[in-house]
Write a protein that holds these residues in place. Structure first.
Motif, mmCIF file in Angstrom:
data_model
loop_
_atom_site.group_PDB
_atom_site.id
_atom_site.type_symbol
_atom_site.label_atom_id
_atom_site.label_comp_id
_atom_site.label_asym_id
_atom_site.label_seq_id
_atom_site.Cartn_x
_atom_site.Cartn_y
_atom_site.Cartn_z
ATOM 1 N N ARG A 123 36.436 56.714 48.952
ATOM 2 C CA ARG A 123 35.517 55.622 49.247
ATOM 3 C C ARG A 123 35.553 54.568 48.141
ATOM 4 N NH1 ARG A 123 31.612 58.624 50.282
ATOM 5 N NH2 ARG A 123 30.454 58.538 48.304
ATOM 6 N N HIS A 124 35.597 55.035 46.891
ATOM 7 C CA HIS A 124 35.705 54.084 45.786
ATOM 8 C C HIS A 124 37.031 53.346 45.822
ATOM 9 C CE1 HIS A 124 32.584 56.545 43.267
ATOM 10 N NE2 HIS A 124 32.041 55.871 44.285
ATOM 11 N N ALA A 125 38.103 54.080 46.175
ATOM 12 C CA ALA A 125 39.410 53.433 46.261
ATOM 13 C C ALA A 125 39.429 52.373 47.357
ATOM 14 C CB ALA A 125 40.491 54.482 46.507
ATOM 15 N N GLN A 179 36.872 50.697 48.360
ATOM 16 C CA GLN A 179 36.097 49.565 47.847
ATOM 17 C C GLN A 179 36.939 48.727 46.886
ATOM 18 O OE1 GLN A 179 32.523 50.744 45.848
ATOM 19 N NE2 GLN A 179 31.841 48.647 45.461
ATOM 20 N N ARG A 180 37.694 49.406 46.009
ATOM 21 C CA ARG A 180 38.585 48.667 45.108
ATOM 22 C C ARG A 180 39.644 47.891 45.903
ATOM 23 N NH1 ARG A 180 39.058 51.054 39.916
ATOM 24 N NH2 ARG A 180 36.972 51.689 39.227
ATOM 25 N N LEU A 181 40.109 48.475 47.001
ATOM 26 C CA LEU A 181 41.110 47.807 47.819
ATOM 27 C C LEU A 181 40.542 46.535 48.463
ATOM 28 C CD1 LEU A 181 43.961 47.838 49.009
ATOM 29 C CD2 LEU A 181 43.103 49.262 50.883
ATOM 30 N N ARG A 182 39.276 46.600 48.896
ATOM 31 C CA ARG A 182 38.664 45.416 49.495
ATOM 32 C C ARG A 182 38.473 44.307 48.457
ATOM 33 N NH1 ARG A 182 35.540 49.484 52.114
ATOM 34 N NH2 ARG A 182 33.875 49.219 50.572
ATOM 35 N N GLN A 183 38.248 44.692 47.202
ATOM 36 C CA GLN A 183 38.045 43.699 46.156
ATOM 37 C C GLN A 183 39.349 43.254 45.487
ATOM 38 O OE1 GLN A 183 35.440 45.708 43.445
ATOM 39 N NE2 GLN A 183 33.662 45.672 44.840
ATOM 40 N N PHE A 184 40.444 43.918 45.844
ATOM 41 C CA PHE A 184 41.687 43.719 45.096
ATOM 42 C C PHE A 184 42.202 42.289 45.239
ATOM 43 C CE2 PHE A 184 45.912 44.403 43.523
ATOM 44 C CZ PHE A 184 45.784 45.468 42.633
ATOM 45 N N SER A 185 42.130 41.751 46.451
ATOM 46 C CA SER A 185 42.664 40.406 46.677
ATOM 47 C C SER A 185 41.933 39.372 45.824
ATOM 48 C CB SER A 185 42.530 40.051 48.163
ATOM 49 O OG SER A 185 43.020 38.750 48.399
ATOM 50 N N ASP A 186 40.609 39.416 45.796
ATOM 51 C CA ASP A 186 39.841 38.451 44.990
ATOM 52 C C ASP A 186 40.116 38.623 43.508
ATOM 53 O OD1 ASP A 186 38.766 37.534 47.326
ATOM 54 O OD2 ASP A 186 36.946 38.768 47.181
ATOM 55 N N ARG A 187 40.187 39.858 43.053
ATOM 56 C CA ARG A 187 40.425 40.080 41.619
ATOM 57 C C ARG A 187 41.859 39.689 41.232
ATOM 58 N NH1 ARG A 187 38.691 45.781 39.620
ATOM 59 N NH2 ARG A 187 38.672 44.624 37.640
ATOM 60 N N LEU A 188 42.786 39.878 42.160
ATOM 61 C CA LEU A 188 44.158 39.465 41.880
ATOM 62 C C LEU A 188 44.253 37.939 41.790
ATOM 63 C CD1 LEU A 188 46.992 40.584 41.425
ATOM 64 C CD2 LEU A 188 47.400 40.425 43.884
ATOM 65 N N ALA A 189 43.514 37.248 42.680
ATOM 66 C CA ALA A 189 43.476 35.785 42.599
ATOM 67 C C ALA A 189 42.844 35.339 41.281
ATOM 68 C CB ALA A 189 42.705 35.222 43.785
#
Length: 949
Positions: A395-397, A399-409
């Protein structure tokens, strides 16, 4: 006129004494009495009259009744409007039911008017407590004359913009209101910031809960959990459900693991001898050799744990099931798998989904062979917890995946801007997130694009890191150059020491940025630093001596305060001097220079320990003093309703002399106590002020009435031209003045001034009356003289026999054209003389009688002329001196006992007698004497009296 309305139905003093004064007056409608207005406002059936009566009503209690819910709507509206008008004007006191008026006032504009304009501060306070409009409350908080009302208005304001307006508007005029407004603004800012702080704290506590049990420090982590529980209890109600679920899950996980750890410890302690015996039996050896060669024994080949299986075969919960005294063959594999599951469960690093699944499959395969053994139950328990942890990790992973695009930008933006300090930790975090997503069992295709973009960003990151390394070396090179320049630079040692310390701190700061250390530069910098330090050593030694002196000074202060505490008598201590000494000690302690850290901390503990003991006594005295002040406040408040006002004021003044501060508390508390005491004293003195205001209002009313009488007298004296009306007005004004001054309570200066004005007005009225009477009398005398002259001309013509020279018709027309005389008696007498003269012109007999009368009037006329000379005070021919003396003696005898105002009335009577006397022989000398006496008489006595009175 005003005096007619005030004195209607009452008789003037002239009427009481029987004098006949014909004073013209016009009828006026009397003003309605208060009782009539109340009756009409309460019970009149005509709506128009009832509303008109309400518009004139001033009784607040009646207006409150009329404004009640039982009244008709139009009456209630009119009563509330009139009530607002009355409350906004000065009044003596409020009725007992004044608080009910707020129930009748529902409109915000009416409440705002009361809050702004009501005369009584209690009414404004009650209106403020009913108002909800922040802008109106802000106006009251800034502009109200009562500090208590300003405070009450501010307490009801919660809007941030309005509070800022109050802060700007109140300024330094009311520090108490200003501080409360600032405090409320601070609380609003804290409430706005609270959700973010709670989320931040939740994240910190959940992260700490996740680390519990990861390193196997069970006792330390168990104590830490109690601390986390206390911290979590303070924010639990404000935490979001997601955070509560996460913390509860991590807490339950740790407690379950901790219980399993305690169980494993107790089991291992009991079965350790049995395990040792099993390892030494031949059957166990053959079983081990079989396990080593059996294909199932190599199931873990290629796993990360396979290299350590031989070391961990006996670790963990070793509970070999028994068949009699022999262990069950193959149970060691299940024990080993259980130990691996336990290590994975309590490991701090994330779980590998594939590895855990293989372990669980192998263990469950073994459980199928021995389902009812304790080892199977233990493994099953660990397996369930591992699966739960895997689900949480997944579940945490996700969540990290959903946030990954914004953090990568965000990482791309930081690299584009060259912000290595933000990009480097973000790159490491994204790399760890990718690893977590990869080992958590999520499809690799979902992160392939992210891995590609992250790999493309790595060269740019390395380039920035290289630039940082190069920049760090350049900075270190500059620091070495600056340090070497200090070796021979001639500057004060204090400045040199400061620069040495600054350069050393800059070097350490570069190390903290992460730039790799260049050993050659470090050695160069260190060597230069040693040489500069050698130059600074004398200054540093002097500073060490200064720190030693500072230590001795601090010890002396500690000894002084300890000696004071040991010798002081707290029953007879001077608290003000003690408080001043305590402040001076604190200031002296703060003024002492630096001391060595370890020694300074010990001395500070000693100093503040003594201060705490002193502060306890000061706090006790402060509390006692505040209790005493509260008692004084209560005693003054009890005097507010004391029936004897003079006694209450005397006691209040005595209590004011008892108010003193020995040890002051917080400024806010002292201000609050003083405000309460001052308000209670003001309430006592306000009763006297109210009495004085009532007296002042009564004196103002009396002064206004007297002013109106004086103003009316001044106007009449300036404008009235009728003598009779002026005399009547003068008598009425005197009556009104007498009645208005019967119960006069004016102060001496005001009373003297208004009496001076009235005397001036009275003199002006008297002068005007005399002037008008003189003018009227002179006019009448002139008219009288003209008619008498016409009569004498006719008589002289008749005496001389010249009747043919006169026309009777013309004479009568000339007589008719003359002004009419006001006095009927005189007019009739002259008319009779005129008719006798005309008759003498036409009739011989009448002429003869006229001649005889003329002969008889000659001595009478001479006597009248002599009397006129005496009355006018003019000289008489010498031959008539004796006759004049005899007449004067006779007149003196007549006037004995009388106090006439001079010869004026007698002189006028003589003039009238002269003109009424009738025909007489012409005597030019006598005529000249008469004219001289007449002129002197009128010049000496200008004020005349009407004989018809």
């Amino acid at each position: 006129m005003l005096f007619q309305r005030l004195l209607k139905g009452r008789k003037s003093p002239a009427e009481v004494t029987g004098s006949q004064v014909a004073a013209p007056s016009s009828p006026t409608k009397p003003a309605p009495s208060p009782g009539h207005l109340i009756e009409q406002a309460l019970h009149d059936h005509d709506p128009a009259r009832r509303l008109a009566a309400i518009a004139q009503l001033n009784e607040l209690e009646i207006l409150v009744r009329l404004g009640g819910k039982d009244s008709p709507p139009e009456v209630r509206t009119a009563a509330v409007a009139r009530l607002l008008d009355c409350l906004c004007q000065p009044h003596s006191d409020l009725p007992g039911n004044w608080h009910e008026l707020l129930g009748q006032i529902q409109e915000g504009s009416q409440l705002a008017r009361l809050a702004h304009s009501a005369h009584d501060p209690r009414v404004r306070r009650a209106a403020i407590e009913c108002i909800t409009d922040p802008e109106t409350l802000a106006t009251c908080a800034i502009q109200d004359a009562s500090p208590a009302n300003r405070w009450a208005a501010l307490e009801r304001i919660e809007d941030q913009s309005v509070l800022e307006k109050v802060v700007r508007g109140i300024g330094k005029r009311d520090k108490r209101v200003y501080r409360l407004a600032r405090e409320k603004l601070r609380l609003i800012a804290e409430r706005a910031e609270r959700p973010r702080l709670v989320r931040q704290r939740c994240e910190e506590l959940c992260a700490q809960a996740e680390r519990l049990g990861r390193l196997g420090q069970w006792n330390q982590d168990r104590a830490l959990l109690d601390y986390l529980d206390r911290q979590w209890a303070m924010i639990q109600d404000e935490a979001e459900p997601e955070w509560r679920e996460r913390f509860d899950h991590e807490r339950a996980r740790f407690l379950e693991a901790y219980a399993a750890h305690l169980n494993a410890q107790s089991t291992a302690a009991v079965l350790a001898p049995i395990a040792d015996k099993t390892e030494t039996t031949p059957a166990a050896n053959s079983d081990q050799s079989t396990t080593a060669t059996h294909p199932a024994a190599n199931e873990g080949h290629g796993d990360p744990e396979s290299a350590t299986q031989s070391q961990t075969a006996t670790e963990g919960p070793q509970l070999p099931a028994k068949q009699g005294d022999q262990p069950i063959p193959g149970i060691e594999t299940l024990i080993r798998l259980t130990a691996q599951a336990e290590r994975l469960l309590y490991a701090s690093k994330p779980l590998d989904h594939k590895q855990v699944q293989r372990l669980l499959e192998r263990g469950r395969a073994r459980i199928g062979q021995w389902p009812d053994t304790e080892q199977a139950h233990t493994f099953q328990r660990y397996a369930e917890r591992l699966e739960g942890r895997l689900r949480t990790q997944r579940r945490h992973a996700e969540q990290r995946l959903r946030q990954f695009s914004d953090r990568l930008a965000e990482l791309e933006d930081h690299l584009q801007d060259g912000e290595l300090k933000k990009a480097d930790p973000l790159f490491q975090s994204l790399t760890a997130a990718l690893e977590l997503i990869r080992i958590s069992g999520i499809d690799a295709a979902s992160i392939a694009e992210f891995e590609q973009r992250l790999r493309l960003l790595a060269p740019r990151l390395r380039e920035l890191q290289n630039w940082r390394r190069w920049g760090g070396d350049q900075h270190r090179e500059n620091l070495c150059t600056e340090m070497e320049a200090l070796i021979d630079q001639e500057i004060p040692l204090e400045v040199l020491t400061e620069r040495l310390h600054r350069l050393q701190m800059d070097w350490k700061r570069i190390d903290r940025t992460g730039a790799p250390v260049n050993q050659a530069l470090w050695e160069r910098f260190h060597a230069a630093s040693e040489r500069v330090y050698a130059r600074c050593r004398p200054f540093m030694e002097a500073q060490a001596e200064e720190r030693e002196a500072n230590r001795l000074a601090r010890e002396q202060i500690c000894e002084r305060i300890e000696d004071f505490l040991a010798k002081v008598d707290w029953e007879r201590v001077d608290w003000k001097k003690t408080l001043q000494a305590e402040r001076e000690l604190r200031q002296a302690w703060a003024a002492i220079g630096p001391t060595e850290g370890r020694i300074r901390r010990a001395l500070e503990r000693r100093f503040y320990q003594s201060l705490r003991l002193l502060d306890r006594h000061l706090d006790a005295e402060r509390e006692r003093n505040q209790v005493e002040k509260r008692e004084l406040i209560a005693r003054v408040q009890a005097l507010i309703e004391h029936p004897d006002l003079e006694e209450a004021i005397a006691q209040t003044k005595a209590l004011q002399r008892q108010w003193q501060t020995t040890v002051p508390g917080r400024q806010r508390d002292e201000n609050r106590l003083w405000h309460a005491f001052r308000s209670a004293c003001d309430a006592v003195f306000a009763r006297r002020t109210a009495q004085q205001q009532v007296q002042a209002q009564e004196q103002a009313r009396q002064l206004a009435l007297l002013d109106s009488i004086c103003a009316e007298a001044e106007q009449i004296a300036a404008t009235e031209q009728d003598c009779k009306r002026l005399a009547a007005a003068q008598r009425e004004l005197n009556t009104r003045w007498y009645e208005a001054t019967e119960s006069l309570t004016l102060a001496r200066p005001a009373s003297a001034a208004i009496h001076r004005r009235w005397n001036a007005c009275r003199q002006a009225l008297e002068r005007q009356r005399q002037t008008l009477e003189q003018r009227q009398r002179q006019t009448e005398l002139e008219q009288f003289a003209k008619r008498a002259a016409l009569c004498e001309r006719i008589e002289q013509a008749a005496l001389k026999g010249e009747e043919t020279a006169l026309d009777t018709q013309n004479l009568r027309q000339e007589w008719a054209e003359l002004p009419t005389l006001q006095e009927a008696r005189l007019a009739n007498a002259l008319a009779a003389r005129f008719e006798r003269a005309l008759a003498a012109l036409a009739d011989e007999t009448a002429r003869s009688e006229l001649c005889r009368a003329a002969a008889g009037n000659a001595p009478r006329r001479a006597e009248l002329c002599l009397q006129l000379e005496i009355a006018a005070g003019v000289e008489t021919p010498p031959e008539l001196a004796d006759q004049r003396l005899r007449l004067q003696v006779a007149r003196l005898a007549e006037r004995l006992g009388e106090r006439e105002s001079g010869l004026q009335p007698r002189g006028l009577d003589l003039l009238v007698d002269w003109y009424l006397l009738g025909p007489a022989p012409q005597d030019q000398g006598l005529e000249q004497r008469f004219e001289r006496a007449k002129a002197a008489l009128l010049a000496e006595h200008p004020t005349v009296t009407d004989r018809s009175g």
